[in-house]
Design a protein around this motif. Structure first.
Motif, PDB file in Angstrom:
ATOM      1  N   ASP A  85      -0.942  -6.169  25.918  1.00 39.52           N
ATOM      2  CA  ASP A  85       0.033  -5.865  24.852  1.00 39.52           C
ATOM      3  C   ASP A  85      -0.670  -5.392  23.586  1.00 39.52           C
ATOM      4  N   PHE A  86      -1.906  -5.867  23.383  1.00 43.01           N
ATOM      5  CA  PHE A  86      -2.665  -5.490  22.176  1.00 43.01           C
ATOM      6  C   PHE A  86      -3.078  -4.033  22.249  1.00 43.01           C
ATOM      7  N   VAL A  87      -3.469  -3.595  23.450  1.00 44.99           N
ATOM      8  CA  VAL A  87      -3.822  -2.186  23.629  1.00 44.99           C
ATOM      9  C   VAL A  87      -2.560  -1.333  23.449  1.00 44.99           C
ATOM     10  N   GLN A  88      -1.474  -1.811  24.036  1.00 45.67           N
ATOM     11  CA  GLN A  88      -0.238  -1.027  23.996  1.00 45.67           C
ATOM     12  C   GLN A  88       0.249  -0.834  22.550  1.00 45.67           C
ATOM     13  N   THR A  89       0.431  -1.929  21.832  1.00 41.83           N
ATOM     14  CA  THR A  89       0.995  -1.781  20.476  1.00 41.83           C
ATOM     15  C   THR A  89      -0.047  -1.270  19.484  1.00 41.83           C
ATOM     16  N   ASN A  90      -1.223  -1.878  19.499  1.00 40.20           N
ATOM     17  CA  ASN A  90      -2.176  -1.572  18.422  1.00 40.20           C
ATOM     18  C   ASN A  90      -2.838  -0.207  18.612  1.00 40.20           C
ATOM     19  N   VAL A  91      -3.082   0.168  19.859  1.00 44.34           N
ATOM     20  CA  VAL A  91      -3.749   1.455  20.088  1.00 44.34           C
ATOM     21  C   VAL A  91      -2.715   2.542  20.402  1.00 44.34           C
ATOM     22  N   VAL A  92      -1.966   2.347  21.495  1.00 44.88           N
ATOM     23  CA  VAL A  92      -0.987   3.377  21.891  1.00 44.88           C
ATOM     24  C   VAL A  92       0.107   3.502  20.818  1.00 44.88           C
ATOM     25  N   GLY A  93       0.570   2.357  20.335  1.00 44.36           N
ATOM     26  CA  GLY A  93       1.633   2.381  19.320  1.00 44.36           C
ATOM     27  C   GLY A  93       1.187   3.084  18.046  1.00 44.36           C
ATOM     28  N   THR A  94      -0.018   2.770  17.572  1.00 44.71           N
ATOM     29  CA  THR A  94      -0.504   3.419  16.344  1.00 44.71           C
ATOM     30  C   THR A  94      -0.655   4.919  16.562  1.00 44.71           C
ATOM     31  N   HIS A  95      -1.142   5.297  17.744  1.00 39.26           N
ATOM     32  CA  HIS A  95      -1.277   6.726  18.025  1.00 39.26           C
ATOM     33  C   HIS A  95       0.084   7.415  18.066  1.00 39.26           C
ATOM     34  N   THR A  96       1.053   6.763  18.697  1.00 36.21           N
ATOM     35  CA  THR A  96       2.406   7.346  18.778  1.00 36.21           C
ATOM     36  C   THR A  96       2.985   7.520  17.375  1.00 36.21           C
ATOM     37  N   LEU A  97       2.785   6.497  16.558  1.00 34.72           N
ATOM     38  CA  LEU A  97       3.280   6.554  15.177  1.00 34.72           C
ATOM     39  C   LEU A  97       2.601   7.695  14.412  1.00 34.72           C
ATOM     40  N   LEU A  98       1.288   7.808  14.559  1.00 29.42           N
ATOM     41  CA  LEU A  98       0.549   8.871  13.867  1.00 29.42           C
ATOM     42  C   LEU A  98       1.050  10.254  14.277  1.00 29.42           C
ATOM     43  N   GLU A  99       1.306  10.437  15.570  1.00 24.95           N
ATOM     44  CA  GLU A  99       1.798  11.732  16.050  1.00 24.95           C
ATOM     45  C   GLU A  99       3.134  12.072  15.393  1.00 24.95           C
ATOM     46  N   ALA A 100       4.040  11.098  15.369  1.00 20.06           N
ATOM     47  CA  ALA A 100       5.366  11.340  14.781  1.00 20.06           C
ATOM     48  C   ALA A 100       5.233  11.614  13.287  1.00 20.06           C
ATOM     49  N   VAL A 101       4.377  10.832  12.615  1.00 17.24           N
ATOM     50  CA  VAL A 101       4.213  10.993  11.164  1.00 17.24           C
ATOM     51  C   VAL A 101       3.557  12.341  10.848  1.00 17.24           C
ATOM     52  N   LEU A 102       2.586  12.737  11.651  1.00 12.89           N
ATOM     53  CA  LEU A 102       1.908  14.018  11.408  1.00 12.89           C
ATOM     54  C   LEU A 102       2.902  15.183  11.490  1.00 12.89           C
ATOM     55  N   ALA A 103       3.743  15.163  12.523  1.00 14.22           N
ATOM     56  CA  ALA A 103       4.720  16.248  12.675  1.00 14.22           C
ATOM     57  C   ALA A 103       5.687  16.265  11.490  1.00 14.22           C
ATOM     58  N   TYR A 104       6.131  15.085  11.078  1.00 16.69           N
ATOM     59  CA  TYR A 104       7.044  14.974   9.928  1.00 16.69           C
ATOM     60  C   TYR A 104       6.353  15.483   8.663  1.00 16.69           C
ATOM     61  N   TRP A 105       5.113  15.031   8.456  1.00 20.94           N
ATOM     62  CA  TRP A 105       4.354  15.386   7.240  1.00 20.94           C
ATOM     63  C   TRP A 105       4.131  16.893   7.152  1.00 20.94           C
ATOM     64  N   ARG A 106       3.853  17.505   8.289  1.00 27.84           N
ATOM     65  CA  ARG A 106       3.613  18.958   8.297  1.00 27.84           C
ATOM     66  C   ARG A 106       4.861  19.738   7.895  1.00 27.84           C
ATOM     67  N   GLY A 107       6.027  19.128   8.105  1.00 32.32           N
ATOM     68  CA  GLY A 107       7.272  19.828   7.774  1.00 32.32           C
ATOM     69  C   GLY A 107       7.703  19.638   6.326  1.00 32.32           C
ATOM     70  N   LEU A 108       6.956  18.854   5.538  1.00 32.95           N
ATOM     71  CA  LEU A 108       7.359  18.609   4.142  1.00 32.95           C
ATOM     72  C   LEU A 108       6.976  19.792   3.260  1.00 32.95           C
ATOM     73  N   ASP A 109       7.665  19.918   2.101  1.00 33.74           N
ATOM     74  CA  ASP A 109       7.243  20.972   1.177  1.00 33.74           C
ATOM     75  C   ASP A 109       5.912  20.560   0.526  1.00 33.74           C
ATOM     76  N   VAL A 110       5.249  21.517  -0.103  1.00 29.84           N
ATOM     77  CA  VAL A 110       3.854  21.292  -0.524  1.00 29.84           C
ATOM     78  C   VAL A 110       3.688  20.085  -1.459  1.00 29.84           C
ATOM     79  N   PRO A 111       4.484  19.970  -2.544  1.00 29.30           N
ATOM     80  CA  PRO A 111       4.262  18.800  -3.421  1.00 29.30           C
ATOM     81  C   PRO A 111       4.565  17.472  -2.731  1.00 29.30           C
ATOM     82  N   THR A 112       5.587  17.446  -1.876  1.00 37.16           N
ATOM     83  CA  THR A 112       5.941  16.196  -1.184  1.00 37.16           C
ATOM     84  C   THR A 112       4.840  15.837  -0.192  1.00 37.16           C
TER      85      THR A 112
END
Ligand code: NAD
Ligand code: TYD
Length: 354
Positions: free
Chosen positions: A97-124
């Motif tokens: 469960d530690f590998v799943q949440t801490n490693v896979v989960g963090t990676h999944t979160l980073l992927e979603a956040v990266l895509a969201y962040w790339r879509g923001l306007d420049v100052p945001t």
């Protein structure tokens, strides 16, 4: 209204952070994303239930589609990542469960956040932050005369918990260096305070002392931890989020190195004063038990970078923080008993059926 997204906000530190954040002037609303594992407890959030600034979503951070939906719906200006499997003993017993949440989960979160962040306007995009809450345990174990961990100490994790946190730290770092995601990472020492599950040292000892049970000290009791009151950790995270430099890591510690035996004896002495028992001192309940496998001997944290750059230092001493904590557990035995009996799960099902 602007939002921040917090993962793991029904856990010990996350819930304290949510409650603390919403008391600050001009606080952004919080989207609180938590899977509600055995460690998550909505009852810790009773004070903000019904507050329109607190939006709770029972979601697994491994569910990238739902995380993306939440990001797109609420457009947070920052993501603060507390969610983790966090208990060392459980990690030794069942690491998957530690590998799943801490490693896979963090990676999944980073992927979603990266895509969201790339879509923001420049100052945001420039103002956005991903703050990763990590631990001093990634640095391994110190000898008695070693200097405390600094931000440049080498990674030497020894338990499946610390190894999985180390992996998540590396992934966060890589998303900064490879893709430019503005990240901040904090490495904090052992926290204590209200709403901590009574399977961790301090609440476990308080609970067992009051129940007249043996107080199980692992090994010789001379393992050393640095202890920080949870409210001080929350204040440090607010400072790092507000003024930390993107891509930097910050150690957070209490300058309170104690052996486990000292901690347990201090707790017993406080209980002797606050809740004396007829049959003598709580110290008589201390029992030395088999050591934890691979038990790290000493953690100590040099938090001077945080003091120097952001002016943070802990407000509580070990004595004042522990007094607050013991008082809270004495006043909130119903919270403890419900956790122990699993009652809070029934309460959540009933309370949030809709
Ligand atoms: P905790 O175990 O009390 O809470 C973790 C929370 O995360 C729970 O509410 C749980 O339901 C949630 N969660 C677990 N898996 C999830 C998943 N897959 N998706 C969504 N939510 C999930 O932990 P804590 O003590 O509050 O620690 C919070 C963070 O701080 C962790 O990242 C931990 O590594 C770090 N940390 C803790 C300490 C400490 O002393 N407790 C010290 C330093 C750093
Ligand atoms: P814990 O609260 O599990 O935190 P961590 O392992 O992340 O430091 O344990 C704190 C210290 O207390 C650690 O050295 C192990 C020790 N300990 C005991 O001696 N007895 C116990 O029953 C527990 C839970 C911990």
């Amino acid at each position: 209204m602007s939002h921040i997204l917090v993962t793991g906000g029904a856990g010990f530190i996350g819930a304290n952070f949510v409650l603390d954040w919403l008391c600050q002037d001009g606080a952004d609303a919080i989207v609180n994303v938590d899977k509600l594992t055995y460690a998550g407890n909505r009852k810790s959030l009773t004070a903000v239930e019904g507050d329109p600034r607190h939006i709770f979503s029972q979601t697994d951070i491994c569910d990238g589609a739902e995380i993306t939906r939440l990001l797109q719906s609420y457009r947070p200006r920052a993501v603060l990542h507390f969610a983790a499997e966090s208990h060392v003993d459980r990690s030794i017993d069942a690491p998957a469960d530690f590998v799943q949440t801490n490693v896979v989960g963090t990676h999944t979160l980073l992927e979603a956040v990266l895509a969201y962040w790339r879509g923001l306007d420049v100052p945001t995009r420039a103002a956005f932050r991903f703050l990763h809450v990590s631990t001093d345990e990634v640095f391994g174990s110190l000898g008695p005369a070693d200097p405390p961990f600094s931000e440049t100490s080498s990674y030497q994790p020894n338990s499946p918990y610390s190894a999985s946190k180390a992996a998540s730290d590396h992934m966060v770092r890589a998303y900064h260096h490879s893709y430019g995601l503005p990240v901040l990472t904090t490495h904090c020492s052992n926290n204590y305070g209200q709403f901590q599950l009574p399977e961790k040292l301090i609440p476990l000892m308080i609970t067992r002392a009051l129940a007249g049970k043996p107080l199980p000290v692992y090994g010789d009791g001379l393992n050393v931890r640095d202890w920080l009151y949870v409210g001080d950790h929350c204040a440090a995270i607010r400072e790092v989020l507000a003024r930390g430099r993107s891509g930097q890591t910050y150690n957070v510690g209490g300058w309170n190195e104690k052996t486990n035996l000292e901690v347990v004896q201090t707790l017993c002495d406080m209980l002797d004063t606050l809740k004396p028992k007829a049959s003598g001192s709580y110290r008589n309940q201390i029992a030395f038990v088999k050591d934890r496998p691979g038990h790290d001997r000493r953690y100590a944290v040099d938090a001077s970078k945080l003091a120097r750059e952001l002016g943070w230092k802990p407000a509580e001493t070990f004595d004042s923080g522990l007094h607050k904590t013991v008082h809270w557990y004495l006043r909130n035995q119903d919270w403890v008993q419900e956790v122990l009996s699993g009652e809070y799960r029934h309460w959540v099902a009933k309370q949030y059926a809709a």
